[in-house]
Design a protein around this motif. Structure first.
Motif, PDB file in Angstrom:
ATOM      1  N   LYS A   2       0.840  -1.193   0.000  1.00  0.00           N
ATOM      2  CA  LYS A   2       0.000   0.000   0.000  1.00  0.00           C
ATOM      3  C   LYS A   2       0.884   1.256   0.000  1.00  0.00           C
ATOM      4  O   LYS A   2       1.831   1.355   0.783  1.00  0.00           O
ATOM      5  N   PRO A   3       0.577   2.221  -0.883  1.00  0.00           N
ATOM      6  CA  PRO A   3       1.388   3.442  -0.888  1.00  0.00           C
ATOM      7  C   PRO A   3       1.261   4.199   0.433  1.00  0.00           C
ATOM      8  O   PRO A   3       0.222   4.148   1.084  1.00  0.00           O
ATOM      9  N   GLN A   4       2.314   4.865   0.782  1.00  0.00           N
ATOM     10  CA  GLN A   4       2.321   5.666   1.998  1.00  0.00           C
ATOM     11  C   GLN A   4       1.592   6.991   1.738  1.00  0.00           C
ATOM     12  O   GLN A   4       1.266   7.316   0.609  1.00  0.00           O
ATOM     13  N   SER A   5       1.381   7.728   2.803  1.00  0.00           N
ATOM     14  CA  SER A   5       0.722   9.027   2.727  1.00  0.00           C
ATOM     15  C   SER A   5       1.666  10.096   3.275  1.00  0.00           C
ATOM     16  O   SER A   5       2.452   9.829   4.181  1.00  0.00           O
ATOM     17  N   ILE A   6       1.538  11.289   2.752  1.00  0.00           N
ATOM     18  CA  ILE A   6       2.342  12.403   3.275  1.00  0.00           C
ATOM     19  C   ILE A   6       1.929  12.719   4.713  1.00  0.00           C
ATOM     20  O   ILE A   6       2.685  13.336   5.455  1.00  0.00           O
ATOM     21  N   HIS A   7       0.745  12.262   5.109  1.00  0.00           N
ATOM     22  CA  HIS A   7       0.246  12.551   6.453  1.00  0.00           C
ATOM     23  C   HIS A   7       1.069  11.907   7.568  1.00  0.00           C
ATOM     24  O   HIS A   7       0.885  12.230   8.735  1.00  0.00           O
ATOM     25  N   GLN A 130       9.641  22.869  -8.442  1.00  0.00           N
ATOM     26  CA  GLN A 130       8.889  21.700  -8.910  1.00  0.00           C
ATOM     27  C   GLN A 130       7.737  21.495  -7.925  1.00  0.00           C
ATOM     28  O   GLN A 130       7.927  21.626  -6.714  1.00  0.00           O
ATOM     29  N   LYS A 131       6.566  21.176  -8.470  1.00  0.00           N
ATOM     30  CA  LYS A 131       5.375  21.093  -7.631  1.00  0.00           C
ATOM     31  C   LYS A 131       4.836  19.662  -7.594  1.00  0.00           C
ATOM     32  O   LYS A 131       4.712  19.017  -8.627  1.00  0.00           O
ATOM     33  N   TYR A 132       4.514  19.207  -6.391  1.00  0.00           N
ATOM     34  CA  TYR A 132       3.903  17.901  -6.183  1.00  0.00           C
ATOM     35  C   TYR A 132       2.494  18.132  -5.646  1.00  0.00           C
ATOM     36  O   TYR A 132       2.321  18.826  -4.634  1.00  0.00           O
ATOM     37  N   LEU A 133       1.501  17.573  -6.335  1.00  0.00           N
ATOM     38  CA  LEU A 133       0.114  17.728  -5.916  1.00  0.00           C
ATOM     39  C   LEU A 133      -0.347  16.431  -5.260  1.00  0.00           C
ATOM     40  O   LEU A 133      -0.172  15.339  -5.818  1.00  0.00           O
ATOM     41  N   LEU A 134      -0.918  16.560  -4.070  1.00  0.00           N
ATOM     42  CA  LEU A 134      -1.375  15.404  -3.308  1.00  0.00           C
ATOM     43  C   LEU A 134      -2.854  15.551  -2.980  1.00  0.00           C
ATOM     44  O   LEU A 134      -3.318  16.664  -2.680  1.00  0.00           O
ATOM     45  N   ASP A 135      -3.565  14.432  -3.043  1.00  0.00           N
ATOM     46  CA  ASP A 135      -5.013  14.465  -2.819  1.00  0.00           C
ATOM     47  C   ASP A 135      -5.352  14.541  -1.330  1.00  0.00           C
ATOM     48  O   ASP A 135      -4.459  14.593  -0.472  1.00  0.00           O
ATOM     49  N   GLU A 136      -6.643  14.522  -1.038  1.00  0.00           N
ATOM     50  CA  GLU A 136      -7.133  14.684   0.330  1.00  0.00           C
ATOM     51  C   GLU A 136      -6.655  13.574   1.274  1.00  0.00           C
ATOM     52  O   GLU A 136      -6.642  13.758   2.488  1.00  0.00           O
ATOM     53  N   ARG A 139      -2.084  11.278  -0.810  1.00  0.00           N
ATOM     54  CA  ARG A 139      -1.462  10.457  -1.853  1.00  0.00           C
ATOM     55  C   ARG A 139      -1.033  11.340  -3.027  1.00  0.00           C
ATOM     56  O   ARG A 139      -1.776  12.212  -3.462  1.00  0.00           O
ATOM     57  N   LEU A 140       0.146  11.065  -3.555  1.00  0.00           N
ATOM     58  CA  LEU A 140       0.659  11.815  -4.693  1.00  0.00           C
ATOM     59  C   LEU A 140      -0.246  11.600  -5.898  1.00  0.00           C
ATOM     60  O   LEU A 140      -0.606  10.471  -6.226  1.00  0.00           O
ATOM     61  N   ALA A 141      -0.637  12.696  -6.549  1.00  0.00           N
ATOM     62  CA  ALA A 141      -1.577  12.633  -7.666  1.00  0.00           C
ATOM     63  C   ALA A 141      -1.021  13.223  -8.955  1.00  0.00           C
ATOM     64  O   ALA A 141      -1.445  12.843 -10.043  1.00  0.00           O
TER      65      ALA A 141
END
Length: 161
Positions: A2-7, A130-136, A139-141
């Protein structure tokens, strides 16, 4: 796996306090590496514009000063904070200076750049802004190249989606 979360990350903000990404659950997030002496430094203005337009719509920008490219962020945290406020009126959260690539890459950027951690894509930070967009869910989106402005239509559409 399972992918990790930035949280999962707690980092140091530009003032030396703790910044807990778990408090951003339910918000879309842009993580951007910044520098004060780069040709792209004026993007601070568009970042602030984007933040002000969408901060009340569960969107946040988190900036990470980094000195990985051409020594374009030589200052200490206090100097960087003063520069951002004085020149661009930055109000979005800024973190303490870190490394975004190389042997001393910060663990948060290891997460952002390694598919084995983020479940989305392998990437390398190409340059400042450089920009990284992450969802609610943290998760990297989406990965946005440095030269693409923060107010690009693709970014705005993603925030609104």
């Amino acid at each position: 796996m399972k992918p990790q979360s930035i949280h999962q990350f707690i980092v140091e903000d530009i003032s030396g306090g703790k910044f807990d990404f778990s408090e951003l659950k339910g918000k879309k997030l842009m993580v951007v590496n910044t520098a004060s002496e780069c040709g792209l430094t004026p993007q601070y203005e568009q970042l602030e514009e984007l933040y002000n337009e969408f901060k009340d719509d569960n969107f946040i920008i988190v900036g990470f000063p980094a000195n990985n490219f051409g020594a374009q962020e030589p200052g200490e945290n206090k100097e960087i904070a003063a520069f951002c406020t004085r020149n661009y009126g930055v109000t979005f959260p800024m973190m303490g200076k870190i490394s975004v690539k190389g042997d001393d890459i910060h663990s948060l950027y290891r997460f952002l750049t390694q598919k084995s951690n983020n479940g989305f894509a392998d990437s390398e930070v190409e340059w400042n802004f450089q920009k990284y967009l992450l969802d609610e869910d943290g998760r990297l989106a989406k990965i946005i190249p440095p030269a693409t402005l923060p107010i690009d239509e693709s970014v705005i559409q993603w925030i609104k989606s």
